[in-house]
Scaffold this active site. Structure first.
Site, mmCIF file in Angstrom:
data_model
loop_
_atom_site.group_PDB
_atom_site.id
_atom_site.type_symbol
_atom_site.label_atom_id
_atom_site.label_comp_id
_atom_site.label_asym_id
_atom_site.label_seq_id
_atom_site.Cartn_x
_atom_site.Cartn_y
_atom_site.Cartn_z
ATOM 1 N N LYS A 256 0.846 -1.190 0.000
ATOM 2 C CA LYS A 256 0.000 0.000 0.000
ATOM 3 C C LYS A 256 0.884 1.243 0.000
ATOM 4 C CE LYS A 256 -4.034 0.411 0.841
ATOM 5 N NZ LYS A 256 -5.340 0.767 1.381
ATOM 6 N N CYS B 81 0.285 9.032 9.093
ATOM 7 C CA CYS B 81 -0.164 8.568 10.412
ATOM 8 C C CYS B 81 0.553 7.293 10.835
ATOM 9 C CB CYS B 81 -1.682 8.368 10.456
ATOM 10 S SG CYS B 81 -2.286 6.996 9.473
ATOM 11 N N TYR B 82 1.004 6.497 9.866
ATOM 12 C CA TYR B 82 1.711 5.279 10.238
ATOM 13 C C TYR B 82 3.099 5.567 10.796
ATOM 14 C CZ TYR B 82 -2.175 2.813 8.219
ATOM 15 O OH TYR B 82 -3.444 2.357 7.964
#
Lengths: 235, 379
Positions: free
Chosen positions: A102, A107-108
């Site tokens: 992906k 945010c990761y």
């Protein structure tokens, strides 16, 4: 029948987080929870929302952090987890993806990178001699580059990736990830790695609760003063 | 059968903003900023007991709301109440959800509500009161089967509308677990019906993960059925009366039928699919991950006495940051027997890929796999 089966790893983390900070964490409250979370770890090494599901950054953080709170991280295969999460840092962008194949997402920076301090601690507790005493097991500078160069909105606030609009959620987790990337360890072992000018340095964040470490201490101290409430409705 | 927003910033003509063409429902965008707050407010007033709405109004208002914003949990919950009170047919909500998913394929609340509705439906399976539509008169098993098929379709469509649609694939797994009970038949059907789809979506990690789930479930099923067979044999040996033999033979036959899973062949087929896709579409990490895991399962299938371990990659101490592994299957096409898994053929495949591929990522994955071969198969 008496097992506390969470709706997903996310709710397990929320519950464990709140319960531990407010001093209501009892073995009965989370009976079976740790084992259930461990079942959510799959062949990829990461953790899915429920057993059988695809490994996902958000759920993996929640699952691992919950297990750290419940002191049951050893139920996981830490090695395959480490393998999975380190594979999620993108070699070109420097940021992290949420799942295999992906796109990167700001945010990761917290959900994924935030796993490395937790893993470091768990592996250290097992006496792993190969652990660094200065750096987390991900490219801290590359992550900082991604956040600072790609995830800032010119009008303020942070975002997922260039082209997306800002929102509070991404602002929170980009900053949290930045804090993780800048600070290794604590106390005597604290090592700062700051990209750019010193003013870029943020306060450190607690790797389990993602609030300031002193706030965690204060919350715990505060609630320790009160007795654990009884589950009995009559009292 | 599909909804959408028509970009139309201003109302040019004095006419309804609702457009219906060939069964597709469109809403002109200019009206949303009037319509949504209006219905939203009406529902909130009802919830706060400040304004009464009758059942038909509630159904209309929630329907409108959810087509504009299906993550509005309160609206779904109002419909739950209507269903529980018998005023609303749960099938309507399946249809409404399906429609909402055409525009919002990820919508978590829609999927969550859908699972609640399905649970209601299977609980009420024996009640005749829901026989308002013709097909509900069918036998429960048939009904469940139709529900399952419909869910597979809905998931497939939603997965096609958004890449790596985690919520759609989660739902699909849930349906298999709770409605279809993971029977061998449904697992095999799903393997064959998703084969084309994943070939058209080679970077869809969720799709390939689903196939891993199917294969793993088959492995578990085989182990369970083996145990049942073993138990039946023990029973036969202890009680050799004619009656018992017939019964056991029946059960054994059923198990034997289920046993015709031929797990090694399934895994081989999966390998073939992987290699074909890897060759045709270089550089897709998902395919290599999938291959690697399938190889692991091949190596540890029940045929060899082991149950496939989900986390059996401990032998790999790779420093390479990606899980880039693959499995070669040219060899498998020639010799489907598992024992012919010769390391030299693996090396030959990888070297072939390395020498012929031009894609940087493909080369990286192949190199990583070569390292892994040395570690894993070198034992």
């Amino acid at each position: 029948p008496n097992l506390c089966v969470p709706f997903s790893c996310r709710s397990a983390y929320c519950a464990a987080s709140v319960a531990s900070l407010t001093n209501i964490l009892t073995p009965a409250l989370f009976a079976g929870t740790a084992e259930w979370i461990a079942r959510c770890q799959n062949w990829e090494g990461g953790i899915g929302g429920v057993p059988g599901m695809e490994a996902h950054g958000g759920y993996t953080f929640c699952g691992v952090a919950a297990l750290v709170i419940l002191k049951q991280e050893h139920l996981l295969n830490l090695r395959s987890l480490l393998h999975w999460v380190t594979g999620r840092q993108m070699r070109f962008e420097g940021g992290f993806q949420g799942r295999c194949n992906k796109l990167v997402d700001g945010c990761y920076s917290f959900w994924q990178a935030g796993l490395l301090p937790l893993l470091h601690r768990a592996l250290h507790a097992r006496g792993d001699p190969a652990l660094s005493m200065a750096h987390w097991m991900f490219d801290q500078l590359a992550l900082q580059e991604y956040i600072l160069l790609c995830c800032q909105c010119p009008a303020g606030g942070l975002l997922d990736k260039p082209g997306k609009s800002r929102d509070f959620y991404h602002t929170c987790y980009c900053l949290s990830g930045l804090a993780i990337a800048q600070h290794f360890g604590s106390g005597d072992l604290h090592n700062e790695v700051v990209l750019g000018i010193p003013e870029n340095c943020l306060q450190a964040t607690h790797p389990v609760y993602n609030i300031a470490p002193e706030k965690v201490a204060r919350a715990v101290m505060h609630f320790l003063q009160y007795p654990v409430p009884s589950l009995d409705p009559a009292s | 059968d599909e909804i959408g927003l028509i970009p139309c910033p201003e109302a040019r003509y004095n006419r309804s903003p609702i457009v219906l063409v060939e069964n597709k429902l469109g809403v002109e965008s200019w009206c949303v900023k009037f319509l949504l707050p209006y219905v939203h407010n009406k529902l909130l007033l009802y919830r706060q007991r400040k304004q009464w709405l009758n059942k038909d109004e509630l159904i209309d208002i929630t329907c409108t709301l959810l087509l504009l914003n299906p993550d509005f949990t309160t609206a779904w919950n109002v419909r739950k109440e209507l269903i529980l009170s018998g005023t609303l047919n749960p099938l309507k909500d399946l249809h409404l959800g399906k429609l909402a998913l055409t525009k919002f394929p990820k919508s978590p609340e829609t999927w969550i509500h859908r699972r609640w509705v399905l649970q209601q439906l299977i609980q009420e399976n024996s009640l005749p009161s829901l026989a308002t539509k013709g097909n509900l008169g069918a036998a429960p098993v048939e009904r469940i089967h139709r529900l399952v098929q419909e869910e597979m379709n809905v998931c497939s469509e939603a997965a096609g509308r958004y890449p790596s649609n985690y919520n759609a694939w989660s739902h699909r797994i849930w349906v298999l677990q709770h409605l279809a009970k993971l029977t061998v038949k449904v697992l095999l059907d799903e393997l064959s019906s998703t084969k084309y789809w994943v070939s058209m979506h080679v970077s869809d990690h969720s799709g390939f993960h689903y196939r891993q789930f199917l294969l793993n479930s088959l492995v578990c099923r085989t182990v369970t059925d083996n145990n049942i067979l073993a138990q039946n044999q023990m029973v036969n040996e202890q009680n050799p009366s004619l009656q018992k033999e017939e019964e056991s033979a029946g059960t054994e036959a059923a198990c034997a039928e289920e046993q015709s899973v031929d797990l090694p062949r399934r895994l081989d087929e999966e390998m073939e699919l992987c290699t074909e896709l890897i060759d045709n579409y270089p550089g897709h990490e998902t395919l290599w991950c999938h291959s690697d895991e399938t190889l692991n399962n091949s190596h540890h299938s029940p045929a060899t006495g082991h149950v496939a371990q989900a986390m059996d990659v401990d032998g790999l101490n790779e420093s390479s940051s990606k899980q880039g592994y693959t499995q070669e299957t040219k060899r498998l096409k020639r010799a489907p027997v598992q024992d012919s898994l010769g390391p030299e053929m693996e090396y030959r495949f990888v070297d072939k890929v390395l020498s012929t591929c031009r894609d940087v990522d493909q080369a990286r994955f192949a190199t990583a796999y070569r390292k892994w071969l040395v570690t894993f198969l070198g034992q």
